[in-house]
Design an enzyme around this catalytic site. Structure first.
Site, mmCIF file in Angstrom:
data_model
loop_
_atom_site.group_PDB
_atom_site.id
_atom_site.type_symbol
_atom_site.label_atom_id
_atom_site.label_comp_id
_atom_site.label_asym_id
_atom_site.label_seq_id
_atom_site.Cartn_x
_atom_site.Cartn_y
_atom_site.Cartn_z
ATOM 1 N N LYS A 180 57.452 39.338 124.634
ATOM 2 C CA LYS A 180 58.412 39.717 125.684
ATOM 3 C C LYS A 180 57.891 40.991 126.350
ATOM 4 O O LYS A 180 58.091 42.089 125.850
ATOM 5 C CB LYS A 180 59.787 39.961 125.059
ATOM 6 C CG LYS A 180 60.981 39.683 125.955
ATOM 7 C CD LYS A 180 61.034 40.443 127.261
ATOM 8 C CE LYS A 180 61.647 41.816 127.124
ATOM 9 N NZ LYS A 180 61.589 42.590 128.391
ATOM 10 N N GLY A 233 58.805 51.259 122.352
ATOM 11 C CA GLY A 233 59.754 51.570 123.414
ATOM 12 C C GLY A 233 60.568 52.793 123.044
ATOM 13 O O GLY A 233 60.109 53.656 122.299
ATOM 14 N N SER A 234 61.773 52.826 123.565
ATOM 15 C CA SER A 234 62.596 54.031 123.418
ATOM 16 C C SER A 234 63.349 54.042 122.080
ATOM 17 O O SER A 234 63.626 52.988 121.510
ATOM 18 C CB SER A 234 63.600 54.072 124.559
ATOM 19 O OG SER A 234 64.399 52.907 124.516
ATOM 20 N N GLY A 238 65.127 51.036 120.002
ATOM 21 C CA GLY A 238 64.658 50.904 118.617
ATOM 22 C C GLY A 238 65.824 50.778 117.641
ATOM 23 O O GLY A 238 65.813 49.953 116.722
ATOM 24 N N GLU A 255 57.491 51.763 117.250
ATOM 25 C CA GLU A 255 56.749 52.889 117.828
ATOM 26 C C GLU A 255 57.608 53.436 118.951
ATOM 27 O O GLU A 255 57.767 52.779 119.976
ATOM 28 C CB GLU A 255 55.407 52.411 118.403
ATOM 29 C CG GLU A 255 54.484 51.771 117.407
ATOM 30 C CD GLU A 255 53.851 52.768 116.456
ATOM 31 O OE1 GLU A 255 54.095 53.976 116.592
ATOM 32 O OE2 GLU A 255 53.119 52.308 115.561
ATOM 33 N N CYS A 289 53.717 58.017 125.436
ATOM 34 C CA CYS A 289 54.588 58.404 124.323
ATOM 35 C C CYS A 289 54.101 59.683 123.657
ATOM 36 O O CYS A 289 54.893 60.487 123.188
ATOM 37 C CB CYS A 289 54.661 57.281 123.304
ATOM 38 S SG CYS A 289 53.058 56.764 122.745
ATOM 39 N N GLU A 386 62.722 63.658 125.855
ATOM 40 C CA GLU A 386 61.551 63.026 126.461
ATOM 41 C C GLU A 386 61.825 62.734 127.929
ATOM 42 O O GLU A 386 62.768 62.028 128.257
ATOM 43 C CB GLU A 386 61.258 61.719 125.710
ATOM 44 C CG GLU A 386 59.953 61.098 126.108
ATOM 45 C CD GLU A 386 59.659 59.823 125.332
ATOM 46 O OE1 GLU A 386 60.594 59.006 125.143
ATOM 47 O OE2 GLU A 386 58.512 59.627 124.931
HETATM 48 P P1 NAP Z 1 62.565 50.488 126.425
HETATM 49 O O1 NAP Z 1 63.553 50.588 127.495
HETATM 50 O O2 NAP Z 1 62.970 50.781 125.034
HETATM 51 O O3 NAP Z 1 61.926 49.047 126.531
HETATM 52 C C1 NAP Z 1 60.870 48.592 125.723
HETATM 53 C C2 NAP Z 1 60.910 47.088 125.643
HETATM 54 O O4 NAP Z 1 62.084 46.680 124.936
HETATM 55 C C3 NAP Z 1 60.984 46.381 126.992
HETATM 56 O O5 NAP Z 1 60.245 45.173 126.916
HETATM 57 C C4 NAP Z 1 62.458 46.124 127.118
HETATM 58 O O6 NAP Z 1 62.795 45.105 128.011
HETATM 59 C C5 NAP Z 1 62.810 45.742 125.702
HETATM 60 N N1 NAP Z 1 64.230 45.840 125.382
HETATM 61 C C6 NAP Z 1 65.207 46.558 126.014
HETATM 62 N N2 NAP Z 1 66.408 46.373 125.412
HETATM 63 C C7 NAP Z 1 66.193 45.516 124.386
HETATM 64 C C8 NAP Z 1 67.024 44.953 123.386
HETATM 65 N N3 NAP Z 1 68.330 45.219 123.328
HETATM 66 N N4 NAP Z 1 66.471 44.130 122.482
HETATM 67 C C9 NAP Z 1 65.151 43.866 122.510
HETATM 68 N N5 NAP Z 1 64.310 44.354 123.438
HETATM 69 C C10 NAP Z 1 64.815 45.184 124.366
HETATM 70 O O7 NAP Z 1 61.341 51.470 126.655
HETATM 71 P P2 NAP Z 1 60.515 51.663 127.968
HETATM 72 O O8 NAP Z 1 61.395 52.431 128.905
HETATM 73 O O9 NAP Z 1 59.901 50.401 128.407
HETATM 74 O O10 NAP Z 1 59.332 52.581 127.442
HETATM 75 C C11 NAP Z 1 59.431 53.958 127.353
HETATM 76 C C12 NAP Z 1 59.628 54.398 125.913
HETATM 77 O O11 NAP Z 1 58.620 53.832 125.077
HETATM 78 C C13 NAP Z 1 59.493 55.878 125.752
HETATM 79 O O12 NAP Z 1 60.498 56.374 124.916
HETATM 80 C C14 NAP Z 1 58.137 56.035 125.099
HETATM 81 O O13 NAP Z 1 57.981 57.207 124.369
HETATM 82 C C15 NAP Z 1 58.061 54.834 124.246
HETATM 83 N N6 NAP Z 1 56.668 54.529 123.920
HETATM 84 C C16 NAP Z 1 56.230 54.735 122.640
HETATM 85 C C17 NAP Z 1 54.908 54.475 122.302
HETATM 86 C C18 NAP Z 1 54.393 54.682 120.899
HETATM 87 O O14 NAP Z 1 53.302 54.216 120.593
HETATM 88 N N7 NAP Z 1 55.099 55.348 120.017
HETATM 89 C C19 NAP Z 1 54.040 53.996 123.266
HETATM 90 C C20 NAP Z 1 54.520 53.807 124.563
HETATM 91 C C21 NAP Z 1 55.841 54.062 124.867
HETATM 92 P P3 NAP Z 1 63.167 45.503 129.540
HETATM 93 O O15 NAP Z 1 61.906 45.950 130.140
HETATM 94 O O16 NAP Z 1 63.662 44.264 130.143
HETATM 95 O O17 NAP Z 1 64.212 46.582 129.469
#
Ligand code: NAP
Ligand code: MG
Length: 484
Positions: A180, A233-234, A238, A255, A289, A386
């Site tokens: 996804k 993701g966030s 998570g 992550e 991140c 963040e």
């Molecule tokens: P996000 O909003 O958490 O989304 C990540 C993924 O999860 C997307 O594919 C999103 O789909 C999906 N998602 C959203 N709600 C969900 C749910 N209820 N159930 C299952 N999946 C769901 O994060 P983002 O805004 O894309 O990314 C930014 C965040 O990622 C930041 O906090 C960053 O620090 C973190 N990050 C961490 C790392 C690491 O390695 N630690 C690396 C990169 C990024 P949609 O796109 O449709 O919302």
């Protein structure tokens, strides 16, 4: 390729075929540099995810499940070759969809994707068990079996690279996937799915279901026949994933975010430190991140660091991501741009001083100026939360203890950097910083051979290296009664 000639309709990829969504819905994906729609993408609904999971389960029980491990490795190598062949198309798709500069994708993302594939291709036939002589009356040993059907949930900041960090080890282990991608950057995952088919991965091994997190992502997390979810993701999402995964006690790797400290002492090579601090926060428009979003500068060099960092910010070449000279593209979406701008307002309101930047950079496209905040206090929101944008906060510290207290004083533990020529100090900081990775006299590099991840609000589990093999395999003990 420009926006007009880009793909118009993109269907789901399930069971080896492009299929129309049962949901009947499509959504637009936008080029953040131009705000133009570049494609309409099928939106997977709950039923579509269910079909994809069933396809993945069937594939697990079929030809794929009986394949020699070395043949899985060969398929990964073949996929690497096809990615190399179609490199320019992938670079364009990733750039148009996410706004990343093509130069950065060519230099970093694509080579990392290929390195990841080659690395795990070589590991596919080295996933060994152990003979553990537990008893005199038995032969006891372990084997590692694929964990099963894996839900792969990818963020938008490194769609290709982070996607492959998950897909390559899962495939090396013999798992099947339902991927996804993030709704705002779905295009390259679909292309990778097609290349996997061309490489010879059997139908159903790699399924790609773009759609919305709350629907498609959640359906994957809730699905009783998904064995594992690997998520980047966030922290907010998570936490939702952990709750959903409780249903069938799925295994989960998370992550999540960061607010990493990059600490500069007066005895450091200040040139090198400021240069790395600049790329540590402005690379990928700060949407990293492990971005070094808190630059901790010792009081004796604070003004100098602020001034030189601001000069670096001003020298960034903001512009069209398709131009090879561009060093900074737009933020990935309007939502993200507004979020970053609102944090800049919050910082001003808290009394931090904008030294450079602080506003939208263009009328068209989601560009924000590289921004440096000085006079930042540790307790401010801009120093704790963040922002995920090109916003550096520079914080003053007075001594080693002060630096450590500030560096460790957030909810995150993902990464940290230290710049100093004092060998005892850097070793002490390496030990005392709360982070999954500590960089000394450098900032930001990652390598697929080294474990990657964090603790606390940065998540748990580690990707990369042989640790990823544990993420995608289940150990089994075989106990053969031999008698005495
Ligand atoms: P996000 O909003 O958490 O989304 C990540 C993924 O999860 C997307 O594919 C999103 O789909 C999906 N998602 C959203 N709600 C969900 C749910 N209820 N159930 C299952 N999946 C769901 O994060 P983002 O805004 O894309 O990314 C930014 C965040 O990622 C930041 O906090 C960053 O620090 C973190 N990050 C961490 C790392 C690491 O390695 N630690 C690396 C990169 C990024 P949609 O796109 O449709 O919302
Ligand atoms: Mg897009």
């Amino acid at each position: 390729m420009n926006d007009m000639t880009a793909l118009s309709m993109q269907d789901l990829l399930i069971d080896g075929r492009r299929v129309k969504p049962l949901s009947g819905r499509y959504f637009n994906t936008v080029n953040p540099a131009t705000e133009q729609v570049i494609a309409q993408v099928a939106e997977a609904g709950v039923e579509d995810v269910d079909v994809a999971v069933r396809s993945a389960r069937k594939a697990l029980d079929g030809e794929w499940g009986h394949m020699k491990a070395s043949d899985r490795g060969r398929l990964l190598l073949k996929l690497a070759d096809l990615i190399k062949r179609d490199e320019e198309e992938l670079v364009m798709l990733e750039s148009l969809d996410s706004g990343k500069p093509v130069s950065a994708i060519r230099r970093q993302d694509l080579p990392a994707v290929i390195d990841t594939l080659v690395y795990y291709a070589g590991m596919a036939d080295k996933i060994n068990g152990q003979v553990i002589p537990a008893r005199a009356d038995a032969l006891t040993y372990t084997v590692r079996e694929p964990v099963g059907v894996v839900g792969v949930i990818i963020p938008w900041n490194f769609p290709l690279m982070i996607g492959m960090w998950k897909m390559a080890p899962a495939l090396a282990c013999g798992c099947t996937l339902v991927v996804k991608p993030a709704e705002i950057t779905p295009l390259t995952a679909l292309k990778i799915g097609e290349l996997a088919l061309e490489a010879g991965f059997p139908a159903g091994v790699v399924n790609v279901v773009p759609g919305f997190g709350k629907v498609a992502g959640q359906a994957l997390v809730d699905h009783p026949d998904v064995d594992k979810v690997t998520f980047t993701g966030s922290p907010t999402v998570g936490r939702q994933i952990l709750q959903g995964a409780a249903g069938n006690l799925k295994r989960v790797t998370l992550e999540l975010g960061g607010k990493s400290a990059n600490i500069i002492f007066p005895d450091a090579d200040i040139d090198a430190a400021v240069k790395a601090a600049g790329s540590g926060i402005f690379f990928n428009t700060g949407q990293v991140c492990s971005a070094g979003s808190r630059i901790l500068a010792h009081a004796d060099i604070y003004d100098e660091v602020v001034e030189r960092l601001a000069a670096r910010a001003k020298s960034m070449r903001i512009g069209d991501p398709l131009e090879t000279s561009t060093s900074m593209g737009p933020l990935v979406s309007e939502v993200q741009m507004n979020r970053v701008l609102s944090y800049i307002d919050i910082g001003r309101g808290e009394g931090a001083r904008v030294v450079t930047g602080g506003a939208r950079a263009t009328d068209k496209g989601y560009y924000v100026q590289p921004t440096v905040f000085a006079g930042v206090e540790h307790e401010m929101r801009v120093s704790q939360e963040e922002i995920f944008g090109p916003v550096a906060t520079v914080i003053k510290f007075k001594d080693d203890d002060d630096a450590l207290r500030i560096a460790n004083g957030t909810v995150y533990s993902l990464a940290a950097g230290v710049w100093s020529a004092d060998i005892a100090r850097v070793h002490r900081f390496a030990r005392q910083l709360k982070a999954g990775t500590v960089w000394i006299n450098t900032y930001g590099p990652t390598d697929i051979r080294l474990p990657w991840g964090g603790a606390r609000d940065s998540g748990f589990g580690r990707e990369h290296g042989d640790m990823a093999i544990e993420n995608f395999t289940e150990p089994k003990v075989v106990w053969i009664n031999t008698g005495r």
